[in-house]
Design an enzyme around this catalytic site. Structure first.
Site, PDB file in Angstrom:
ATOM      1  N   TRP A 119     -23.540   1.902  44.504  1.00  0.00           N
ATOM      2  CA  TRP A 119     -22.500   2.909  44.752  1.00  0.00           C
ATOM      3  C   TRP A 119     -22.572   4.018  43.693  1.00  0.00           C
ATOM      4  O   TRP A 119     -22.680   5.199  44.013  1.00  0.00           O
ATOM      5  CB  TRP A 119     -21.127   2.229  44.722  1.00  0.00           C
ATOM      6  CG  TRP A 119     -19.945   3.095  45.031  1.00  0.00           C
ATOM      7  CD1 TRP A 119     -19.951   4.301  45.709  1.00  0.00           C
ATOM      8  CD2 TRP A 119     -18.571   2.838  44.703  1.00  0.00           C
ATOM      9  NE1 TRP A 119     -18.664   4.775  45.819  1.00  0.00           N
ATOM     10  CE2 TRP A 119     -17.802   3.908  45.224  1.00  0.00           C
ATOM     11  CE3 TRP A 119     -17.914   1.804  44.041  1.00  0.00           C
ATOM     12  CZ2 TRP A 119     -16.401   3.966  45.072  1.00  0.00           C
ATOM     13  CZ3 TRP A 119     -16.528   1.872  43.908  1.00  0.00           C
ATOM     14  CH2 TRP A 119     -15.784   2.938  44.419  1.00  0.00           C
TER      15      TRP A 119
ATOM     16  N   ASP B 294     -27.307  -3.384  47.368  1.00  0.00           N
ATOM     17  CA  ASP B 294     -26.200  -3.065  48.276  1.00  0.00           C
ATOM     18  C   ASP B 294     -25.890  -1.572  48.187  1.00  0.00           C
ATOM     19  O   ASP B 294     -25.690  -1.030  47.099  1.00  0.00           O
ATOM     20  CB  ASP B 294     -24.949  -3.865  47.867  1.00  0.00           C
ATOM     21  CG  ASP B 294     -23.760  -3.482  48.722  1.00  0.00           C
ATOM     22  OD1 ASP B 294     -23.737  -3.886  49.904  1.00  0.00           O
ATOM     23  OD2 ASP B 294     -22.862  -2.759  48.234  1.00  0.00           O
TER      24      ASP B 294
ATOM     25  N   TYR C 208     -22.399   6.606  50.249  1.00  0.00           N
ATOM     26  CA  TYR C 208     -22.574   6.731  48.795  1.00  0.00           C
ATOM     27  C   TYR C 208     -23.435   7.969  48.514  1.00  0.00           C
ATOM     28  O   TYR C 208     -24.653   7.973  48.741  1.00  0.00           O
ATOM     29  CB  TYR C 208     -23.235   5.481  48.188  1.00  0.00           C
ATOM     30  CG  TYR C 208     -22.401   4.216  48.280  1.00  0.00           C
ATOM     31  CD1 TYR C 208     -21.059   4.250  48.639  1.00  0.00           C
ATOM     32  CD2 TYR C 208     -22.960   2.971  47.995  1.00  0.00           C
ATOM     33  CE1 TYR C 208     -20.300   3.085  48.720  1.00  0.00           C
ATOM     34  CE2 TYR C 208     -22.209   1.803  48.060  1.00  0.00           C
ATOM     35  CZ  TYR C 208     -20.882   1.872  48.436  1.00  0.00           C
ATOM     36  OH  TYR C 208     -20.139   0.723  48.510  1.00  0.00           O
TER      37      TYR C 208
ATOM     38  N   HIS D 140     -17.791  -1.336  56.876  1.00  0.00           N
ATOM     39  CA  HIS D 140     -17.401  -0.872  55.544  1.00  0.00           C
ATOM     40  C   HIS D 140     -15.876  -0.841  55.373  1.00  0.00           C
ATOM     41  O   HIS D 140     -15.250   0.199  55.532  1.00  0.00           O
ATOM     42  CB  HIS D 140     -18.001   0.516  55.307  1.00  0.00           C
ATOM     43  CG  HIS D 140     -18.032   0.908  53.864  1.00  0.00           C
ATOM     44  ND1 HIS D 140     -18.745   1.991  53.404  1.00  0.00           N
ATOM     45  CD2 HIS D 140     -17.458   0.364  52.765  1.00  0.00           C
ATOM     46  CE1 HIS D 140     -18.593   2.099  52.098  1.00  0.00           C
ATOM     47  NE2 HIS D 140     -17.806   1.127  51.687  1.00  0.00           N
TER      48      HIS D 140
ATOM     49  N   SER E 248     -17.754  -6.013  54.968  1.00  0.00           N
ATOM     50  CA  SER E 248     -17.225  -5.812  53.636  1.00  0.00           C
ATOM     51  C   SER E 248     -15.728  -5.673  53.844  1.00  0.00           C
ATOM     52  O   SER E 248     -15.296  -4.885  54.688  1.00  0.00           O
ATOM     53  CB  SER E 248     -17.823  -4.545  53.011  1.00  0.00           C
ATOM     54  OG  SER E 248     -17.327  -4.409  51.703  1.00  0.00           O
TER      55      SER E 248
HETATM   56  N1  NAP Z   1     -15.834  -1.083  49.982  1.00  0.00           N
HETATM   57  C1  NAP Z   1     -16.964  -1.574  49.578  1.00  0.00           C
HETATM   58  O1  NAP Z   1     -17.695  -2.135  50.360  1.00  0.00           O
HETATM   59  C2  NAP Z   1     -17.344  -1.465  48.147  1.00  0.00           C
HETATM   60  C3  NAP Z   1     -16.417  -0.949  47.218  1.00  0.00           C
HETATM   61  C4  NAP Z   1     -16.773  -0.937  45.875  1.00  0.00           C
HETATM   62  C5  NAP Z   1     -18.011  -1.401  45.482  1.00  0.00           C
HETATM   63  N2  NAP Z   1     -18.906  -1.873  46.393  1.00  0.00           N
HETATM   64  C6  NAP Z   1     -20.250  -2.366  45.998  1.00  0.00           C
HETATM   65  O2  NAP Z   1     -20.115  -3.201  44.861  1.00  0.00           O
HETATM   66  C7  NAP Z   1     -20.930  -2.698  43.797  1.00  0.00           C
HETATM   67  C8  NAP Z   1     -20.320  -3.025  42.472  1.00  0.00           C
HETATM   68  O3  NAP Z   1     -19.026  -2.454  42.332  1.00  0.00           O
HETATM   69  P1  NAP Z   1     -18.719  -1.319  41.269  1.00  0.00           P
HETATM   70  O4  NAP Z   1     -19.969  -0.587  40.957  1.00  0.00           O
HETATM   71  O5  NAP Z   1     -17.561  -0.560  41.783  1.00  0.00           O
HETATM   72  O6  NAP Z   1     -18.129  -2.141  40.059  1.00  0.00           O
HETATM   73  P2  NAP Z   1     -18.761  -3.009  38.884  1.00  0.00           P
HETATM   74  O7  NAP Z   1     -20.096  -3.501  39.232  1.00  0.00           O
HETATM   75  O8  NAP Z   1     -17.700  -3.968  38.518  1.00  0.00           O
HETATM   76  O9  NAP Z   1     -18.826  -1.934  37.713  1.00  0.00           O
HETATM   77  C9  NAP Z   1     -19.812  -0.968  37.699  1.00  0.00           C
HETATM   78  C10 NAP Z   1     -19.732  -0.089  36.459  1.00  0.00           C
HETATM   79  O10 NAP Z   1     -19.732  -0.864  35.293  1.00  0.00           O
HETATM   80  C11 NAP Z   1     -20.537  -0.256  34.300  1.00  0.00           C
HETATM   81  N3  NAP Z   1     -21.580  -1.229  33.922  1.00  0.00           N
HETATM   82  C12 NAP Z   1     -22.504  -1.849  34.692  1.00  0.00           C
HETATM   83  N4  NAP Z   1     -23.238  -2.709  33.971  1.00  0.00           N
HETATM   84  C13 NAP Z   1     -22.761  -2.652  32.718  1.00  0.00           C
HETATM   85  C14 NAP Z   1     -23.080  -3.293  31.516  1.00  0.00           C
HETATM   86  N5  NAP Z   1     -24.052  -4.199  31.440  1.00  0.00           N
HETATM   87  N6  NAP Z   1     -22.381  -2.974  30.404  1.00  0.00           N
HETATM   88  C15 NAP Z   1     -21.401  -2.073  30.442  1.00  0.00           C
HETATM   89  N7  NAP Z   1     -21.034  -1.413  31.560  1.00  0.00           N
HETATM   90  C16 NAP Z   1     -21.708  -1.716  32.683  1.00  0.00           C
HETATM   91  C17 NAP Z   1     -21.120   1.018  34.891  1.00  0.00           C
HETATM   92  O11 NAP Z   1     -20.286   2.151  34.614  1.00  0.00           O
HETATM   93  P3  NAP Z   1     -20.303   3.050  33.309  1.00  0.00           P
HETATM   94  O12 NAP Z   1     -21.597   2.854  32.637  1.00  0.00           O
HETATM   95  O13 NAP Z   1     -20.022   4.426  33.779  1.00  0.00           O
HETATM   96  O14 NAP Z   1     -19.121   2.504  32.566  1.00  0.00           O
HETATM   97  C18 NAP Z   1     -20.987   0.761  36.363  1.00  0.00           C
HETATM   98  O15 NAP Z   1     -20.876   1.933  37.124  1.00  0.00           O
HETATM   99  C19 NAP Z   1     -21.038  -1.203  44.128  1.00  0.00           C
HETATM  100  O16 NAP Z   1     -22.109  -0.577  43.456  1.00  0.00           O
HETATM  101  C20 NAP Z   1     -21.192  -1.243  45.615  1.00  0.00           C
HETATM  102  O17 NAP Z   1     -22.528  -1.574  45.956  1.00  0.00           O
HETATM  103  C21 NAP Z   1     -18.577  -1.908  47.717  1.00  0.00           C
END
Ligand code: NAP
Length: 327
Positions: free
Chosen positions: A21, A51, A56, A121, A152
Site C-alpha cells: 500500500w 499484497d 494503491y 476490497h 479483505s
Molecule cells: N483495506 C485493506 O484491504 C487494507 C488496508 C490497509 C492495509 N492493507 C494491506 O496491509 C498492508 C500493511 O498495512 P499498513 O502498511 O497499513 O500497516 P503496517 O504494516 O502496520 O505499517 C506499515 C508502516 O510501518 C512502517 N514500517 C514498516 N516496517 C518497519 C520497520 N521495520 N520499522 C519501523 N517502521 C516500519 C512504515 O512506515 P514509515 O516508515 O513511514 O513509518 C510502513 O509504511 C498494506 O501495505 C496493504 O497491503 C490493506
C-alpha cells in the site's frame, strides 16, 4: 524464511510477506527506485507473496509489482483487490461488469494473464449477502482471469459470513498486538474450512515498531495524520483504531518485553506468527532496511508463554476497551 499453506490455493507463501500500500504513494511521498529496491530485497530474503490493490497509487503499486515480476525469475504470488474504484462505493456496484472491468485493468498493470488472488476490497457489509457477487468471481476463475479469490474485511462478522461461500480461499483482516479479536471466533472457523488468513496492519501503521513519540509528525496526506477519526476511510485502518497517545503508552509497556537481540517490530511480527491460523503477516515496508528487519522476524524462536501473557494483559487493560467490540 518460513512458508505456510495459503488455504486451499496450493500456494506456499512466506510467513512474513509484503504489503504494498505505502509504496503506491497514496500516503506520504515515496520514491519508486527505493520502493523497487525494497521489493527486490524482499525477494532476496525469501518473500514470495505481495499484497496490493488497484487503487494503491491508482495502479502505481501494481505496476511496480509487474516490474518486479519481470526483473526476477523466482516464483512470486501477487494478491490484488477490487472494488474501491467504485464511486460511490456501494454494494450495488459490485456487479459482474464492474468486477470484470477492474480485474482486466489489474491484469494489464501486473502484466499477467491471470491474477493469483483477487480480493474484494473491504466492500459494504451488504455485499456478503449477495451470492451473485461470488458467482461473478467464480466466473472470473472459470474464464481464467483469476486463479483464486478471497476477501479483505473490516469486521470479524463480515469474515465469518464471507467464508460461508465455498470459493472464498482467503480473508485479509487487521490482526496485531492491538487487534486481537480475530483469534477468538474467526481463526478456528477459518482453520476448519482451510481458509488462509492475511494479517494486515501487523505493525499497527508503524506504531508497534516503537519508533513514534508524541512529537512524531506525519505529512498532511499521510492517513496517520488525516484519518485518526476516520475522516477518509474506516478508522480501524489507522493505528488499528487505537487512540495515538494511548497506543504510545501501551507501546512503552510492551518495550520492556522485547527480548535481547530483537527489535520491537520483530516482536510484533513474531507475535502474529504465534497463531497457526495465520498464513502470513503483510507488513508495509518502504525501504530495504525495513524489509531486512521484518523478514528476520520469521526466523526468531517462539515467544515465551509469559511474554505472550504479558502482552495479552496489556491488551486487555489498555486497548481492549477501545477496539475489541468495534471490529
Ligand atoms: N483495506 C485493506 O484491504 C487494507 C488496508 C490497509 C492495509 N492493507 C494491506 O496491509 C498492508 C500493511 O498495512 P499498513 O502498511 O497499513 O500497516 P503496517 O504494516 O502496520 O505499517 C506499515 C508502516 O510501518 C512502517 N514500517 C514498516 N516496517 C518497519 C520497520 N521495520 N520499522 C519501523 N517502521 C516500519 C512504515 O512506515 P514509515 O516508515 O513511514 O513509518 C510502513 O509504511 C498494506 O501495505 C496493504 O497491503 C490493506
Amino acid at each position: 524464511m518460513q512458508y505456510r499453506e495459503l488455504g486451499r490455493t496450493g500456494f506456499k507463501v512466506s510467513a512474513v510477506s509484503f504489503g504494498a500500500w505505502a509504496i503506491g504513494g497514496t500516503w506520504g511521498a515515496v520514491d519508486d527506485a527505493e520502493s523497487l529496491a525494497a521489493l527486490h530485497r524482499a525477494v532476496d530474503r525469501g518473500v514470495n507473496f505481495f499484497d496490493t490493490a488497484d487503487v494503491y497509487g491508482d495502479g502505481r503499486s501494481e505496476r511496480l509489482l509487474g516490474r518486479l515480476r519481470r526483473e526476477r525469475r523466482e516464483a512470486i504470488y501477487v494478491a490484488t483487490k477490487a472494488g474501491r474504484r467504485l464511486n460511490p462505493h456501494v454494494a450495488a456496484g459490485y456487479d459482474r461488469a464492474n468486477l470484470t472491468r477492474f480485474a482486466e485493468r489489474s491484469l494489464v498493470n501486473l502484466g499477467v494473464e491471470a491474477i493469483d488472488l483477487l480480493q474484494l476490497h473491504c466492500p459494504p457489509t451488504d455485499v456478503y449477502y449477495r451470492p451473485e457477487v461470488f458467482g461473478a468471481l467464480d466466473d472470473l476463475v472459470s474464464e481464467g482471469k483469476v486463479r483464486h479469490y478471497g476477501v479483505s474485511v473490516e469486521r470479524v462478522e463480515e469474515a465469518l459470513k464471507a467464508i460461508e461461500y465455498p470459493g472464498v480461499k482467503s480473508v485479509q483482516i487487521v490482526f496485531n498486538v492491538f487487534r486481537q479479536r480475530p483469534a477468538e471466533l474467526l481463526f478456528p472457523e477459518a482453520q476448519r474450512r482451510r481458509v488462509g488468513i492475511l494479517a494486515r496492519l501487523p505493525l499497527s501503521s508503524g506504531l508497534l515498531a516503537g519508533k513514534m513519540t508524541r512529537a512524531s509528525v506525519f505529512a498532511p496526506d499521510d492517513h496517520r495524520s488525516s484519518n485518526r477519526r476516520g475522516e477518509w476511510f474506516d478508522r480501524g485502518e489507522t493505528f488499528s483504531g487505537v487512540d495515538f497517545e494511548l497506543g504510545l503508552r501501551a507501546v512503552e509497556e510492551i518495550r520492556s518485553l522485547v527480548p535481547a537481540g530483537t527489535t520491537m517490530a520483530q516482536l510484533a511480527l513474531r507475535w502474529i506468527l504465534m497463531h497457526d491460523a495465520v498464513t502470513c503477516a503483510i507488513p508495509g515496508a518502504k525501504r530495504p532496511a525495513q524489509v531486512d528487519e521484518n523478514t528476520a522476524a520469521a526466523e526468531l524462536s517462539p515467544i515465551e508463554p509469559r511474554t505472550m501473557e504479558a502482552i495479552r494483559e496489556i491488551y486487555n487493560r489498555e486497548i481492549r476497551p477501545q477496539v475489541h467490540d468495534r471490529w
